[in-house]
Design a protein around this motif. Sequence first.
Motif, PDB file in Angstrom:
ATOM      1  N   LYS A  39      -7.577  -1.950  11.901  1.00 28.41           N
ATOM      2  CA  LYS A  39      -6.251  -2.628  11.332  1.00 28.41           C
ATOM      3  C   LYS A  39      -6.442  -4.241  11.312  1.00 28.41           C
ATOM      4  O   LYS A  39      -6.089  -4.658  10.359  1.00 28.41           O
ATOM      5  N   GLU A  40      -7.236  -4.758  12.125  1.00 28.11           N
ATOM      6  CA  GLU A  40      -7.790  -6.150  11.963  1.00 28.11           C
ATOM      7  C   GLU A  40      -8.534  -6.463  10.590  1.00 28.11           C
ATOM      8  O   GLU A  40      -7.995  -7.159   9.722  1.00 28.11           O
ATOM      9  N   ASP A  41      -9.472  -5.430  10.262  1.00 31.46           N
ATOM     10  CA  ASP A  41     -10.082  -5.627   8.964  1.00 31.46           C
ATOM     11  C   ASP A  41      -9.260  -5.467   7.926  1.00 31.46           C
ATOM     12  O   ASP A  41      -9.475  -5.984   6.742  1.00 31.46           O
ATOM     13  N   LEU A  42      -8.239  -4.335   7.985  1.00 26.35           N
ATOM     14  CA  LEU A  42      -7.052  -4.127   6.806  1.00 26.35           C
ATOM     15  C   LEU A  42      -6.496  -5.291   6.763  1.00 26.35           C
ATOM     16  O   LEU A  42      -6.128  -5.727   5.602  1.00 26.35           O
ATOM     17  N   GLN A  43      -5.895  -5.848   7.714  1.00 26.60           N
ATOM     18  CA  GLN A  43      -5.288  -7.419   7.454  1.00 26.60           C
ATOM     19  C   GLN A  43      -5.745  -8.385   7.093  1.00 26.60           C
ATOM     20  O   GLN A  43      -5.367  -8.949   6.211  1.00 26.60           O
ATOM     21  N   VAL A  44      -7.158  -8.590   7.489  1.00 20.56           N
ATOM     22  CA  VAL A  44      -7.958  -9.697   6.844  1.00 20.56           C
ATOM     23  C   VAL A  44      -8.221  -9.325   5.502  1.00 20.56           C
ATOM     24  O   VAL A  44      -8.150 -10.306   4.283  1.00 20.56           O
ATOM     25  N   ALA A  45      -8.360  -8.013   4.915  1.00 22.78           N
ATOM     26  CA  ALA A  45      -8.483  -7.655   3.512  1.00 22.78           C
ATOM     27  C   ALA A  45      -7.375  -8.017   2.656  1.00 22.78           C
ATOM     28  O   ALA A  45      -7.340  -8.550   1.695  1.00 22.78           O
ATOM     29  N   LEU A  46      -6.315  -7.741   3.435  1.00 20.26           N
ATOM     30  CA  LEU A  46      -4.868  -7.911   2.636  1.00 20.26           C
ATOM     31  C   LEU A  46      -4.732  -9.289   2.348  1.00 20.26           C
ATOM     32  O   LEU A  46      -4.095  -9.966   1.272  1.00 20.26           O
ATOM     33  N   SER A  47      -5.062  -9.976   3.790  1.00 22.78           N
ATOM     34  CA  SER A  47      -4.660 -11.646   3.486  1.00 22.78           C
ATOM     35  C   SER A  47      -5.533 -12.248   2.446  1.00 22.78           C
ATOM     36  O   SER A  47      -5.011 -12.992   1.492  1.00 22.78           O
ATOM     37  N   GLN A  48      -6.737 -11.675   2.428  1.00 21.73           N
ATOM     38  CA  GLN A  48      -7.890 -12.218   1.330  1.00 21.73           C
ATOM     39  C   GLN A  48      -7.163 -11.995  -0.021  1.00 21.73           C
ATOM     40  O   GLN A  48      -7.368 -12.783  -0.956  1.00 21.73           O
ATOM     41  N   GLY A  49      -6.831 -10.804  -0.329  1.00 20.49           N
ATOM     42  CA  GLY A  49      -6.410 -10.324  -1.487  1.00 20.49           C
ATOM     43  C   GLY A  49      -5.250 -10.840  -1.932  1.00 20.49           C
ATOM     44  O   GLY A  49      -5.054 -11.575  -3.200  1.00 20.49           O
ATOM     45  N   GLY A  50      -4.471 -11.459  -1.117  1.00 22.83           N
ATOM     46  CA  GLY A  50      -3.151 -12.173  -1.582  1.00 22.83           C
ATOM     47  C   GLY A  50      -3.397 -13.282  -1.663  1.00 22.83           C
ATOM     48  O   GLY A  50      -2.961 -13.988  -2.666  1.00 22.83           O
ATOM     49  N   ARG A  51      -4.428 -14.114  -1.035  1.00 22.18           N
ATOM     50  CA  ARG A  51      -4.800 -15.541  -1.425  1.00 22.18           C
ATOM     51  C   ARG A  51      -5.842 -15.340  -2.734  1.00 22.18           C
ATOM     52  O   ARG A  51      -5.305 -16.318  -3.636  1.00 22.18           O
ATOM     53  N   LEU A  52      -6.473 -14.438  -3.146  1.00 24.72           N
ATOM     54  CA  LEU A  52      -7.144 -14.514  -4.593  1.00 24.72           C
ATOM     55  C   LEU A  52      -5.986 -14.225  -5.499  1.00 24.72           C
ATOM     56  O   LEU A  52      -6.115 -14.520  -6.694  1.00 24.72           O
ATOM     57  N   LEU A  53      -4.877 -13.507  -5.252  1.00 24.07           N
ATOM     58  CA  LEU A  53      -3.805 -13.175  -6.371  1.00 24.07           C
ATOM     59  C   LEU A  53      -3.133 -14.318  -6.569  1.00 24.07           C
ATOM     60  O   LEU A  53      -2.632 -14.516  -7.664  1.00 24.07           O
ATOM     61  N   ASP A  54      -2.890 -15.326  -5.696  1.00 24.14           N
ATOM     62  CA  ASP A  54      -2.208 -16.638  -6.005  1.00 24.14           C
ATOM     63  C   ASP A  54      -3.155 -17.538  -6.635  1.00 24.14           C
ATOM     64  O   ASP A  54      -2.554 -18.054  -7.501  1.00 24.14           O
ATOM     65  N   CYS A  55      -4.356 -17.461  -6.375  1.00 29.35           N
ATOM     66  CA  CYS A  55      -5.408 -18.240  -7.204  1.00 29.35           C
ATOM     67  C   CYS A  55      -5.358 -17.873  -8.680  1.00 29.35           C
ATOM     68  O   CYS A  55      -5.188 -18.859  -9.694  1.00 29.35           O
ATOM     69  N   ILE A  56      -5.331 -16.360  -8.915  1.00 29.63           N
ATOM     70  CA  ILE A  56      -5.156 -15.956 -10.335  1.00 29.63           C
ATOM     71  C   ILE A  56      -4.000 -16.564 -10.702  1.00 29.63           C
ATOM     72  O   ILE A  56      -3.927 -16.945 -12.010  1.00 29.63           O
ATOM     73  N   ASN A  57      -3.006 -16.334 -10.310  1.00 32.49           N
ATOM     74  CA  ASN A  57      -1.600 -16.709 -10.778  1.00 32.49           C
ATOM     75  C   ASN A  57      -1.194 -18.092 -10.803  1.00 32.49           C
ATOM     76  O   ASN A  57      -0.167 -18.463 -11.298  1.00 32.49           O
ATOM     77  N   ASP A  69      -2.774  -1.033   0.490  1.00 38.86           N
ATOM     78  CA  ASP A  69      -1.549  -0.608   1.622  1.00 38.86           C
ATOM     79  C   ASP A  69      -1.294   1.066   1.627  1.00 38.86           C
ATOM     80  O   ASP A  69      -0.916   1.400   2.514  1.00 38.86           O
ATOM     81  N   GLU A  70      -1.686   1.606   0.694  1.00 37.83           N
ATOM     82  CA  GLU A  70      -1.757   3.211   0.698  1.00 37.83           C
ATOM     83  C   GLU A  70      -2.405   3.689   1.883  1.00 37.83           C
ATOM     84  O   GLU A  70      -2.449   4.461   2.422  1.00 37.83           O
ATOM     85  N   THR A  71      -3.928   3.073   1.683  1.00 42.32           N
ATOM     86  CA  THR A  71      -4.980   3.474   2.760  1.00 42.32           C
ATOM     87  C   THR A  71      -4.520   3.344   4.002  1.00 42.32           C
ATOM     88  O   THR A  71      -4.532   4.051   5.002  1.00 42.32           O
ATOM     89  N   GLU A  72      -3.665   1.980   4.276  1.00 46.69           N
ATOM     90  CA  GLU A  72      -3.225   1.458   5.772  1.00 46.69           C
ATOM     91  C   GLU A  72      -2.336   2.562   5.972  1.00 46.69           C
ATOM     92  O   GLU A  72      -2.272   2.992   7.123  1.00 46.69           O
ATOM     93  N   ALA A  73      -1.417   2.859   5.307  1.00 45.83           N
ATOM     94  CA  ALA A  73      -0.262   3.946   5.469  1.00 45.83           C
ATOM     95  C   ALA A  73      -0.819   5.229   5.691  1.00 45.83           C
ATOM     96  O   ALA A  73      -0.355   5.724   6.798  1.00 45.83           O
ATOM     97  N   ALA A  74      -1.677   5.691   5.079  1.00 51.43           N
ATOM     98  CA  ALA A  74      -2.493   6.984   5.417  1.00 51.43           C
ATOM     99  C   ALA A  74      -3.114   6.925   6.729  1.00 51.43           C
ATOM    100  O   ALA A  74      -3.088   8.018   7.643  1.00 51.43           O
ATOM    101  N   PHE A  75      -3.712   5.831   7.202  1.00 50.98           N
ATOM    102  CA  PHE A  75      -4.687   5.589   8.093  1.00 50.98           C
ATOM    103  C   PHE A  75      -3.671   5.607   9.415  1.00 50.98           C
ATOM    104  O   PHE A  75      -3.756   6.166  10.590  1.00 50.98           O
ATOM    105  N   ASP A  76      -2.416   4.909   9.291  1.00 49.86           N
ATOM    106  CA  ASP A  76      -1.541   4.991  10.362  1.00 49.86           C
ATOM    107  C   ASP A  76      -0.754   6.248  10.703  1.00 49.86           C
ATOM    108  O   ASP A  76      -0.766   6.485  11.810  1.00 49.86           O
ATOM    109  N   ASP A  77      -0.747   7.055   9.738  1.00 48.33           N
ATOM    110  CA  ASP A  77      -0.228   8.342  10.034  1.00 48.33           C
ATOM    111  C   ASP A  77      -1.355   9.235  10.574  1.00 48.33           C
ATOM    112  O   ASP A  77      -0.874  10.167  11.607  1.00 48.33           O
TER     113      ASP A  77
END
Length: 1052
Positions: free
Chosen positions: A275-293, A323-331
Motif C-alpha cells: 500500500k505504501e508503494d502504491l501511494q508513492v506511485a500515485l503521488s508521483q504520478g499526480g505530481r507529473l500530471l501537474d507538471c504536464i498541465n 487506482d483500479e489495481t489498488e481497488a482489486a488488491f484491497d478486495d
Amino acid sequence: MKTIREDEESRQDGMKECSGEKQYGGERFVCISLEEMEQYYRYTQCCHQLHNGILQREDGPMCAAEIGSELQKKFAILPGGQGMNGNPIIIFPEFPSFSELDEEEVQNVLSYLTSVPSVAASKVGFILVIDRRLDRWAAVRATLLRIAGSFPGNLHLVLVLRPTALFQRTLSDFLFKYNKDEFKMKVVMLSSVTELHAYIDPGQLTTELGGTQEYCHESWISHRTAIEAFALMVKTTAQTLQAFGTELAETELPNDAEATTTLLHTHALKKDKMKEDLQVALSQGGRLLDCINEPLKTDPEYNMTHDELENLATVQRLLGQLDETEAAFDDFWERHRTKLEQCLQLRHFELHFREVRAQLDTTAERLSGFSEVSVSPAHAEHVLRELSSHEDKACDVLDRALSLACEGDRLIENSHYAEDSIRPKCGELRGVCEEISSTLRSKKNLLLRAMELHHALEKASRWCEDGIFLLASQPVDRCQSQDGAEAALQELERYLDTAPLHTLNDRAAICCQYDVVLNTQLRDQIERVFQKQSSVQEMFERRRVSLKKLAAKQTRPVQPVAPRPEVKSPQSSPSQQRKDRRYSADNNICKKEESPTHNSGTRHASLSEEEENLAVLRRHVMNELLETERAYVEELLCVLEGYAAEMDNPAVAHLIPSSLLGKKDILFGNMPEIYQFHKRTFLKELEAHTDCPELVGRCFLERMKDLQIYEAYCQNKPRSESLWRQCSDCAFFQECQKKLEHKLGLDSYLLKPVQRITKYQLLLKELLKYSKGCDGCDDLQEALSSILGILKAVNDSMHLIAITGYEGNLSELGRLLMQGSFSVWTEHKKGHAKVKDLARFKPMQRHLFLHEKALLFCKRREENGEGYEKAPSYSFKHSLNMSAVGITENAKGDNKKFEIWCNSREEVFIVQAPTPEIKTAWVNEIRKVLTQQLKACRDASQQKNSDSVSPSPTSNSSSISLSPFRSNAQKNQKKQDERKAEPSPTPDANSSSSPKHKDEPVTSPTTDRSSVAKKRFTLQGFSNLKSPKGNMNNTGSQEEARRSDLFSLISI
C-alpha cells in the motif's frame, strides 16, 4: 512456462469447487472457491494491464536517463510535430560535427526517438527534417548515407534543407541527381524554409524552421525522464503486486494457531508495504500530471503538442490503472485476511475441541468407575456424595463443551470456509455431553433407588430388632396376672399394628421394583430381612397365643416362681448364654409351644445377625482404608510427576528461582521412597486382605519397619516448609499447579504423608472396635500399638532435631525414650547457701530428653513464624550420664516431684511433672533403664568371673554394681537383691525420712575396673524396697503383684 492464469486454471481443473478443508495423505489442503478464483483473476489481470501499459513495446530501448549525455548534444530531436498524415517528425538541427559522432551514439539516440511515439504513429512512418543550410554537400551526403544505413524506424520522407552557399547549393543540385539512388530512401532537397512549409504545417515545426511550435530541449528531456521514471515505478509496483498476489493465492494454511497468527502478521506487514508503494506511485504520478498541465495553468489558450498530449494520456492511463489495481488488491487482500482470520478461528476451535474432548473422555472414564450398586446405606450415601462432587466438576466441563459447540455454530453462521469440518465436531460435542449427562442421571437415579431400598431394609430390620427387644423386655411377673397378660397382649397388638408402615410385604414385588439395582449381596440381604420378619412375626404370634391363654385361665392368683435353669447346648458360647438368659422369661411362659432347640436356633440367628453387622462394618472400614490408600498413592504420583519431575525439565528451567535450584531433595524429602513402598508393596498387601479385614493387622506388623521411613520425612518437613515459603509465589509452582488443575497448592500435598501416617491409627481403632473376638484381634491391637509407637517416635524425633548447642553426637546416646517439659530445681552440696535456698523457690523451666545412655536438660525457646517454622527449639544446658544417675521416687511431699541425682547427691535435680501420671511414667521408665544397666553389669561380671582361672579373695570387695544400688560387700549381695525386688513404700514414708548409708566404692559399667568412685544413692524405688516383716504381712495382693513384676523385670 505457463502464465499465472494458466497455472491457476489447471489447478482449478484438478480440484472440486468446494469450501472447507480436506485431508489427503496426511496433509491438509484448502479447497479454493470459484468466487475466490475469480477475485484472484481480476486482480492479476489488473496487474498485467498495468505492467503492459507502461511501455507500448516490450523490446523498447533504454530510457532517457541512460542516454542523457547523447540527447544533450541535440543532433536529433523529437519536438512532437506531425505531418499531414500524422507522421512523427524528427528534426536534425545544424550540427557541424555530426560526422564525428560515434555510430553507437547516433544509433542510441535514433532508437530512443523512434520509440517515443505510439506504435500506430510509428507504423505510418517518420518524416526526417535535416537542416544543413550552413553545411557542405559532402556533409549532407554523409549524413544521408549514415541515416539510411542506421535509421531503426519506418521512413516515410526525408526533407533536406540544402546548403545556402552558392557553390555548395549548385554542387548539391548537380550531385544529388547522380547520387539519389544511392540513399535508398525518399529524399527531397529543399532550398528554403518556405518550401518546407509546403510539406509540413508551420504549426508542427519549431521556430528554427519557421514554425510556431515552442520547443525547449532541456524541458523535453526532463519530462521524458520523469515520465519514464514514473513508468518504471509503476512497472515495479505492478510486478510486486502480482508476485504478492500469487504468494497469497498459493499460501497453504498452517495447522496450528501460533503459525497462523505469525503468517497473518507477516502478510499484513507485506500488505502495508504494498500500500505504501502504491501511494508513492500515485503521488508521483499526480505530481507529473501537474507538471504536464502546467502550461495550461499559465496560459489557458495554450495548445499542447501531440507529444505533450500523448504524455498526458499516458500518465492519466497509468494513474487510472493504478487506482483500479489498488481497488482489486484491497478486495483480494480483504478476502485473504478474512480467510486467515477464519483459519485462526478454526485452529483455536480445534485446539479447544481437543482439550474439551480429552476432558470429556476423562469425565466419562471417571464416571464409569462409579458403581450403581451399594452394600449399605452409608456406602450408598458415600458413593452418591462422590458422584455429586464429580457431577459438579463434570458440569463445568459440559458447560465448556456446549459453549464451544455454540461457538462453532457462530462460525458456521458467519460463512466459515471450513463448515464441513466444524459441523461434525459440534455434533460430536453435543452427543458426548448428552451421553455423559444421561449416564450421570442414570447412575444418580440408580443410587437413589438403592438408597431407598437400603433404607426400607434398614427400617424393616430396625422394626424387627425393636420387636425382639419388646418381647424380651416384658416382665414375667406382670404377665402372671390377667390384667398384666392383657396389658402385654395389647402392647403386642399395638406394635403389630405398626408393621405395615415399617415392614416389607411382597418379596417378588420388591425384587421386581428394584431389579435394576439388585446384586447378589442385596438379594441376600432382602432374603435375610424377610426371614427376620417371618421369625419375629412368628415369635409375636406365639407370644400372643401364650398371653391369650394366660389372660383366659387366671382363676386364682399365681405365685411368681423363678424360672428353672435351662439346659444349655454344649456348643453355646458365653455370649450366647447371656443371650439365652435374656429370653428365659419368654421360654418359661411359652415352654409348651417352644422347645429348647427352637430357642437355641433363635439365639443363634440373633448372634449371626450381630456378627454379620460387625462384618459389614469391618468391610466398610476396610473399603475406606483401600480407597484412601489408592487415592494417597495417586496423589503422591501426581506430586512427583507434576512437580518433582518438572524441576528437571529444561523447558521450564527459566521459571525456577535460583533459591530452589538443586534443592529438590529438601523440598520433597524421601517422598519417592514412600511412594515406591506404598505402590509396590503396601497397597498390594492391603488389597490381599479385602475379604478378611480383621486380619489386616498382620500386614501392618510385617511392614512396621518399612513404615519408619515416615520418620525421615517428618524430620525434613521443617526444612521443606521453610523452602516452600521462600518460593511459593514463583511462576514455576503456579505453572505446574495450572497444568495439574489442582485447586490447592503444593504445600497441601506435601502434608499428605504426615496426614496419612496419622490416619492409619484411626482406621485401626475402628477395625479393632468391630473385630472383638475375631482371629486377628490381637494382631490389630499390636499393630495399633506399633503405629502409635511410630507416631511417638516421629514426634520425639521432631523435638530431638530441634536441640541446639550440644557438642556431641546425639545418636551415640542411644534411643530416645521420653521427652517432656518440667519445672526443675537444682541443689549443690558444695554450693552457697543463698544460691541453694534461692533455687528452691525459683524453678527453671527445662525440657528433658531421656535417652538410653544420658538425660539431657534443655531450655525451650519459641520461634516466630508460621507452620513448622513456629516449632520450638531447645538450647542444651546440661546432661547426666545414666550410668551415674540415681532417683528418688517421691520428693518434698509432692506427688508430682521426684529427684534425679548423681555424685553422692552432690548435684540434685528436683523435677516437678505437670501431672502425677507423667511423673509415674518417667520414674518407671528411668527405673527400667537402671534395671537394664544392672542386668548388663551383672552379666559382664559373671562372664569375667567365669573366665578367670583363679579369682583372688579380694575380688568380692571390688565387684561391679550399678550406681542406683548401694554396694556394701559380697556377703550382703543377696540381701541387696532382695531389697531391690521389694515394692517401694508410700510417698509419706519416703518423704518423711531418708536412710543414710556409708559411702562405698563402686565402679560404673562403662568405666575400667581400676576407676573407683565413692557414690551414695538412695533410689527409693529399689534400695528401700525391703520393708519390715510386719509391714510385709499387711501388704495385699497388689504389693505381691508389684513384687512379682519387679522380679520379672530384673530377671529379663
